[in-house]
Design a protein around this motif. Structure first.
Motif, mmCIF file in Angstrom:
data_model
loop_
_atom_site.group_PDB
_atom_site.id
_atom_site.type_symbol
_atom_site.label_atom_id
_atom_site.label_comp_id
_atom_site.label_asym_id
_atom_site.label_seq_id
_atom_site.Cartn_x
_atom_site.Cartn_y
_atom_site.Cartn_z
ATOM 1 N N VAL A 88 -21.529 18.973 -16.254
ATOM 2 C CA VAL A 88 -20.510 19.334 -15.263
ATOM 3 C C VAL A 88 -20.111 18.047 -14.546
ATOM 4 O O VAL A 88 -20.974 17.330 -14.034
ATOM 5 N N GLY B 43 -13.543 22.001 -15.795
ATOM 6 C CA GLY B 43 -13.947 21.092 -16.871
ATOM 7 C C GLY B 43 -13.990 19.636 -16.432
ATOM 8 O O GLY B 43 -13.469 19.286 -15.365
ATOM 9 N N PRO B 44 -14.590 18.776 -17.229
ATOM 10 C CA PRO B 44 -14.739 17.366 -16.850
ATOM 11 C C PRO B 44 -13.455 16.566 -17.031
ATOM 12 O O PRO B 44 -12.554 16.976 -17.771
ATOM 13 N N ILE C 206 -13.683 20.502 -24.036
ATOM 14 C CA ILE C 206 -12.633 19.651 -24.601
ATOM 15 C C ILE C 206 -13.200 18.357 -25.156
ATOM 16 O O ILE C 206 -12.709 17.833 -26.140
ATOM 17 N N TRP C 207 -14.236 17.845 -24.518
ATOM 18 C CA TRP C 207 -14.767 16.554 -24.980
ATOM 19 C C TRP C 207 -15.479 16.679 -26.330
ATOM 20 O O TRP C 207 -15.677 15.690 -27.022
ATOM 21 N N MET D 3 -7.264 6.859 -26.529
ATOM 22 C CA MET D 3 -7.885 8.176 -26.432
ATOM 23 C C MET D 3 -6.818 9.265 -26.657
ATOM 24 O O MET D 3 -5.803 9.270 -25.984
ATOM 25 N N ARG E 296 -6.666 28.087 -19.553
ATOM 26 C CA ARG E 296 -7.057 27.820 -20.931
ATOM 27 C C ARG E 296 -7.434 29.136 -21.594
ATOM 28 O O ARG E 296 -8.238 29.902 -21.057
ATOM 29 N N PRO F 225 -6.840 15.902 -25.749
ATOM 30 C CA PRO F 225 -7.414 17.133 -26.266
ATOM 31 C C PRO F 225 -6.387 18.261 -26.149
ATOM 32 O O PRO F 225 -5.811 18.451 -25.074
ATOM 33 N N ASN G 255 -22.444 28.382 -17.825
ATOM 34 C CA ASN G 255 -22.142 26.986 -18.155
ATOM 35 C C ASN G 255 -22.093 26.784 -19.664
ATOM 36 O O ASN G 255 -21.255 26.046 -20.182
ATOM 37 N N ILE H 298 -11.024 13.639 -18.358
ATOM 38 C CA ILE H 298 -10.871 13.030 -19.687
ATOM 39 C C ILE H 298 -11.631 11.703 -19.702
ATOM 40 O O ILE H 298 -11.473 10.882 -18.799
ATOM 41 N N GLN I 118 -6.351 20.834 -23.342
ATOM 42 C CA GLN I 118 -6.131 20.420 -21.967
ATOM 43 C C GLN I 118 -4.673 20.138 -21.669
ATOM 44 O O GLN I 118 -4.291 19.976 -20.517
#
Lengths: 544, 81
Positions: free
Chosen positions: A429, A295-296, B77-78, B1, B13, B4, B69, A298, B7
């Motif tokens: 990504v 995942g990216p 999460i974003w 911020m 996860r 999440p 993907n 934060i 995370q």
């Protein structure tokens, strides 16, 4: 008057009679056959005496003479057999030294990767990023020594440039479509298994090991700033032991891709001179698999999906690292001949020039693209353009001419910019250093470009992958078979290597978790993961 | 911020079953693209082989970009802020 005419006729007749002698047209007695050299001649070859040598040799004329030829029987002195053996050993010695020194250059690329990746990340992750790049060398080497080398090269057969590697002769083969498909090698575990404690095998191991480690270190860049260190160690071990060696066997170790030419009449089989596919695409594709799972970072994407730029902390490191990599690439590509003497190896000159030209063209392509699109000649993307050009020319460097190299490099420079935008904005990504685009996308482009630009002028001992003739692409008169072979290689990288890497890393995620805790990520990974800050005197601020 | 939630675990996860299924299907599709490309070797004409290999490549790319993907983006999460 009559008398004058008579004299003239006599003179002309005489000239006609002697002319053949004058012009050398008359048959002459054959010259005596050259006297064959005997052992006595060799033994009697002049050599400086000990007294003369004791005075020193300032101009170098007395060093390296008949007295330096290895003699098998000191009583008989040097023989013709000794001379022939010495000539053979000299050839192999030249090739050993060439392969080892170029391997040392490739090893130094690890330093280039380390500072490029660290410079492109934030200061709060400097220790973590450097440590991944540092330890990937050891982790990868351990895996490769234990099993990876045997899988990759255990069945390669004789490598003529290194004097033959007879112990590497066991390839596991299955039959498909009535043809033999080499799947993996079986000799060479721990470098002692089944006679592989052998000088030529050692040289081959060193050279192939540093290539494998290059592939592994690509992944650390894409997963930087949020990869759990323990997960990195396990993932890198699996890649060095299985993922990389398997594809490398298929392409370089006598496996089925290399034999597409002999078995299915597809050009010279899958060709990849120095590893755009084997090294860079494998690394870039694995980087994509890991980045998707992990995942990216934060703050990289907003809720709307908008991508935020997370700036590099040291562009000086980045561009210095790019230069180190470009220097190391002179080992990567020309060294892939595995020799400088015999079998067309003097191509090393054009391979080195192709390499530097493509790197230059790549940096120009990227710089101009960014300048036109964003009004500034972006430094990090210019660096990535250089690397993209180098990655793309890696596979075709031994088969194309300088014009082809520049075209391949320019395309790579533009392609890396487009690919970075696609990965970042379409796929969402996160790849902090652009490794997926530099190595993955351009690795595939390099493989494809052979099927188009190979000019049919290279000749490495008269054949490639067991098919006689030179590697030739579509633009130089091939019937498309070479292009199909290259595309099958690309499909294998995208379909098989990605799947294998993805499944391995899913298992790592399941076992230890791939990602650090968010708190650690926000603070920076240096303290939570490594225990020491990379820059203890800096005032770092955590994102909150 | 804010952090999440997904995370903060710092480990595997937990994926919902629909996402796990999507990942499984994505892996199969990606691998099947490779199989299609290898099957092209059963043909004789280079043009036919070229077409089948490109088809296999497209299938693999669809598996990666369109399925795998997307499975990860679905619960990214974003997106949760």
């Amino acid at each position: 008057m009559k008398i004058r005419m008579k004299r003239l006729l006599i003179l002309c007749s005489a000239m006609l009679c002697f002319a053949p002698f004058c012009l050398g047209q008359m048959p002459v007695a054959p010259a005596a056959a050259p006297k064959p050299i005997t052992d006595a001649d060799v033994a009697g070859a002049p050599a400086p005496t000990a007294d003369v040598r004791a005075k020193g040799d300032p101009d170098g004329s007395l060093t390296g003479t008949a007295s330096d030829v290895a003699v098998s029987d000191t009583k008989k002195g040097a023989t013709i057999g000794d001379l022939v053996n010495q000539a053979g050993q000299n050839k192999i010695a030249i090739n050993f030294v060439w392969t080892l020194v170029t391997g040392f250059l490739v090893m130094f690329m690890q330093a280039g990767f380390a500072i490029v990746e660290t410079g492109l990340c934030r200061a709060k992750n400097a220790n973590h990023t450097m440590m991944m790049n540092f330890m990937v060398y050891g982790v990868g080497m351990l895996a490769y020594w234990l099993i990876g080398f045997a899988i990759q090269m255990g069945g390669v057969g004789a490598v003529a440039n290194l004097g033959g590697t007879p112990p590497l002769n066991a390839e596991h083969v299955m039959t498909l479509f009535g043809k033999p498909f080499g799947i993996f090698g079986q000799n060479g575990l721990f470098l002692v298994h089944r006679g592989t404690y052998d000088v030529a095998v050692m040289v081959l191991f060193l050279f192939q090991m540093v290539f494998m480690d290059t592939a592994l270190t690509i992944v650390t860049g894409a997963a930087a700033e949020r990869w759990k260190y323990a997960a990195f160690v396990i993932s890198s071990f699996l890649m060095g032991a299985f993922t990389y060696p398997l594809f490398a066997n298929w392409a370089w170790g006598g496996g089925w891709l290399a034999n597409l030419g002999t078995n299915f009449n597809l050009g010279k089989g899958y060709c990849d001179f120095a590893g755009s596919g084997v090294v860079h695409a494998v690394g870039g594709i694995t980087a994509l698999a890991v980045s998707m799972i992990i995942g990216p970072r934060i703050g990289k994407y907003e809720r709307s999906g908008k991508s935020n730029a997370i700036l590099a902390h040291d562009i000086v490191l980045v561009l210095t690292g790019c230069f180190i990599l470009a220097f190391g690439w002179f080992g990567f590509n020309p060294g892939s001949t595995l020799g400088a003497s015999g079998n067309g190896n003097l191509r090393i000159g054009s391979i080195a020039v192709n390499t530097m030209l493509a790197g230059m063209a790549g940096s120009f392509g990227a710089m101009l693209y960014m300048w036109l699109r964003y009004n500034k000649p972006d430094a990090s993307m210019s660096g990535n353009g250089l690397l993209a050009g180098l990655v793309a020319i890696t596979a075709p460097s031994g088969f194309v001419n300088p014009v082809g190299s520049v075209i391949i490099g320019v395309v790579a420079g533009v392609l890396v910019c487009l690919s970075v935008e696609f990965v970042d904005r379409v796929m969402h990504v996160d790849d902090p250093v652009g490794a997926i685009s530099v190595h993955g996308t351009n690795g595939l482009w390099g493989v494809l470009s052979i099927g188009l630009f190979a000019d049919g002028k290279s000749n490495y001992g008269g054949s490639w992958n067991g098919v006689s003739g030179s590697v030739t692409g579509l633009f130089y008169g091939d019937n498309g078979g070479q292009l199909v072979a290259q595309l099958i290689g690309i499909a294998t990288l995208v379909g098989f290597v990605f799947t294998l890497s993805f499944v391995f890393n899913l298992l790592v995620d399941w076992a230890v978790g791939q990602r650090v805790a968010a708190k650690s990520e926000l603070e920076g990974l240096d303290l939570p993961e490594m225990g020491v800050l990379g820059y203890p005197e800096f005032e770092l601020k955590a994102e909150m | 911020m804010g952090l999440p939630e997904g995370q903060t675990l710092g480990k595997f996860r937990k994926l919902r079953s629909s996402e796990s299924m999507m990942i499984f299907v994505g892996i199969l599709i990606t691998l099947s693209g490779f199989v299609i490309s290898v099957l092209s070797l059963a043909l004789n004409s280079n043009a036919a082989r070229l077409a089948v290999v490109v088809l296999g490549l497209a299938v693999s790319l669809f598996g990666i970009v369109g399925v795998l993907n997307r499975a990860y983006l679905k619960d990214a999460i974003w997106k949760k802020g």
